[in-house]
Enzyme design. Sequence first.
Site, PDB file in Angstrom:
ATOM      1  N   TYR A  70      39.175  47.825  35.106  1.00  0.00           N
ATOM      2  CA  TYR A  70      39.347  47.761  36.684  1.00  0.00           C
ATOM      3  C   TYR A  70      38.569  48.568  37.264  1.00  0.00           C
ATOM      4  O   TYR A  70      37.916  48.534  38.245  1.00  0.00           O
ATOM      5  CB  TYR A  70      40.940  47.761  37.006  1.00  0.00           C
ATOM      6  N   SER A 129      38.493  50.257  45.252  1.00  0.00           N
ATOM      7  CA  SER A 129      39.832  51.096  45.041  1.00  0.00           C
ATOM      8  C   SER A 129      39.589  52.537  44.534  1.00  0.00           C
ATOM      9  O   SER A 129      38.525  52.887  44.143  1.00  0.00           O
ATOM     10  CB  SER A 129      40.301  50.324  43.548  1.00  0.00           C
TER      11      SER A 129
HETATM   12  P1  NAD Z   1      47.213  40.196  46.224  1.00  0.00           P
HETATM   13  O1  NAD Z   1      47.387  39.699  45.329  1.00  0.00           O
HETATM   14  O2  NAD Z   1      48.047  40.214  47.396  1.00  0.00           O
HETATM   15  O3  NAD Z   1      45.786  39.274  46.844  1.00  0.00           O
HETATM   16  C1  NAD Z   1      44.813  39.058  46.034  1.00  0.00           C
HETATM   17  C2  NAD Z   1      44.247  37.625  46.442  1.00  0.00           C
HETATM   18  O4  NAD Z   1      43.055  37.323  45.665  1.00  0.00           O
HETATM   19  C3  NAD Z   1      45.374  36.483  46.108  1.00  0.00           C
HETATM   20  O5  NAD Z   1      45.568  35.598  47.225  1.00  0.00           O
HETATM   21  C4  NAD Z   1      44.649  35.828  45.061  1.00  0.00           C
HETATM   22  O6  NAD Z   1      44.928  34.522  44.914  1.00  0.00           O
HETATM   23  C5  NAD Z   1      43.072  36.030  45.296  1.00  0.00           C
HETATM   24  N1  NAD Z   1      42.490  35.835  44.167  1.00  0.00           N
HETATM   25  C6  NAD Z   1      42.395  36.363  42.697  1.00  0.00           C
HETATM   26  N2  NAD Z   1      41.523  35.981  42.033  1.00  0.00           N
HETATM   27  C7  NAD Z   1      40.784  35.094  42.800  1.00  0.00           C
HETATM   28  C8  NAD Z   1      39.550  34.162  42.429  1.00  0.00           C
HETATM   29  N3  NAD Z   1      39.113  34.299  41.272  1.00  0.00           N
HETATM   30  N4  NAD Z   1      39.097  33.396  43.552  1.00  0.00           N
HETATM   31  C9  NAD Z   1      39.984  33.371  44.838  1.00  0.00           C
HETATM   32  N5  NAD Z   1      40.483  34.276  44.898  1.00  0.00           N
HETATM   33  C10 NAD Z   1      41.340  34.998  43.887  1.00  0.00           C
HETATM   34  O7  NAD Z   1      46.440  41.593  46.158  1.00  0.00           O
HETATM   35  P2  NAD Z   1      45.930  42.556  47.276  1.00  0.00           P
HETATM   36  O8  NAD Z   1      46.525  44.082  46.784  1.00  0.00           O
HETATM   37  O9  NAD Z   1      45.906  42.132  48.583  1.00  0.00           O
HETATM   38  O10 NAD Z   1      44.416  43.023  46.542  1.00  0.00           O
HETATM   39  C11 NAD Z   1      43.081  42.537  47.520  1.00  0.00           C
HETATM   40  C12 NAD Z   1      42.239  43.538  46.951  1.00  0.00           C
HETATM   41  O11 NAD Z   1      42.801  44.983  47.191  1.00  0.00           O
HETATM   42  C13 NAD Z   1      41.901  43.345  45.581  1.00  0.00           C
HETATM   43  O12 NAD Z   1      40.477  43.377  45.410  1.00  0.00           O
HETATM   44  C14 NAD Z   1      42.450  44.699  44.975  1.00  0.00           C
HETATM   45  O13 NAD Z   1      41.712  44.909  43.563  1.00  0.00           O
HETATM   46  C15 NAD Z   1      42.373  45.711  45.775  1.00  0.00           C
HETATM   47  N6  NAD Z   1      43.166  46.797  45.695  1.00  0.00           N
HETATM   48  C16 NAD Z   1      44.498  46.627  45.839  1.00  0.00           C
HETATM   49  C17 NAD Z   1      45.239  47.858  45.735  1.00  0.00           C
HETATM   50  C18 NAD Z   1      46.825  47.455  45.489  1.00  0.00           C
HETATM   51  O14 NAD Z   1      47.569  48.561  45.475  1.00  0.00           O
HETATM   52  N7  NAD Z   1      47.422  46.496  46.079  1.00  0.00           N
HETATM   53  C19 NAD Z   1      44.748  48.858  45.389  1.00  0.00           C
HETATM   54  C20 NAD Z   1      43.407  49.148  45.228  1.00  0.00           C
HETATM   55  C21 NAD Z   1      42.713  48.140  45.344  1.00  0.00           C
END
Ligand code: NAD
Length: 274
Positions: free
Chosen positions: A150, A137
């Site tokens: 985080y 991130s």
């Molecule tokens: P999202 O919530 O759409 O998807 C996250 C997925 O991870 C979900 O399907 C959830 O069920 C799964 N998950 C969570 N905990 C889990 C576990 N213990 N075991 C298995 N699956 C698990 O969110 P996203 O934004 O697509 O997130 C994807 C990645 O991107 C994450 O690592 C998040 O930290 C990172 N990220 C997201 C953003 C943002 O703004 N959306 C920004 C920076 C980083």
Amino acid sequence: MQDRVAVITGGASGIGAATVRLFRDQGARVVIGDRDEDRGSALAAELGDDVLFVPTDVSREQDVAELIAHAVDEFGQLDCLFNNAGFGGALGPVATTSVEDFDLTFDVLVKSVFLGVKHAAPVMSAQGRGTIINTASVAALQAGWSPHLYMTAKAAVVALTQSLAMEMADVGVRVNAICPGAVATPLLAGNPKATREDIDRLGATFGASVPLGRIGEPIELANVALFLASDASSYITGQAIVVDGGSTTGKAWQEWPEFTRTHRPIRHHRPSDR
Ligand code: NAD
């Protein structure tokens, strides 16, 4: 990605789901590992026989070991591991953050990456090739984008990426991280059940301060994952690629009113103008 095999954690939603679709469109066979059984199995059913779903809690070693083994058993190889599952982790000031929440945050965001690579490494080493992508991130790079833990956990993901890239270069495996800024997913809304309307409402607020004028779409992160998974990035390893619409670059110098008020145009410095 034709005939390549990828494991994508967090593949039931957001960035992971967009990557599952994109890799599938590019000819890959994909195994989704996610704890959301409803969404994970629905996506696999929609995309056909080349996409499988394995219920997985990425913080549990046995689940991760079974996820990797399933991909190899069903598809015979493992070309890409995308360690992408995540959540927002512990919120609040340090004094009121519990040790249990610290552990859970690090288990889901950091231990998961360690476990994924631990179990993929023997397979990829034996093949003599593979790519690993970890979702970090922009919060890993600069304070203020997320709560304490985080940020700390994602910084650890970047550090682990760099260290693993050094170990695995010898066996032909590249390891990189992606650092997204704000992306239109349920995670941004802090609610796995958030609707597109909820996300768009938040996105309008977040997007106003992004140099490109909007938050990112999951496909824009999936495109970078595709690049890092494919041979198009064959000379890139150990990197943390920022995909944030310019958010962490800084601000336009014109936004400092002092500059435009106090600095005279450059022609005043030319000898002929003196
Ligand atoms: P999202 O919530 O759409 O998807 C996250 C997925 O991870 C979900 O399907 C959830 O069920 C799964 N998950 C969570 N905990 C889990 C576990 N213990 N075991 C298995 N699956 C698990 O969110 P996203 O934004 O697509 O997130 C994807 C990645 O991107 C994450 O690592 C998040 O930290 C990172 N990220 C997201 C953003 C943002 O703004 N959306 C920004 C920076 C980083």
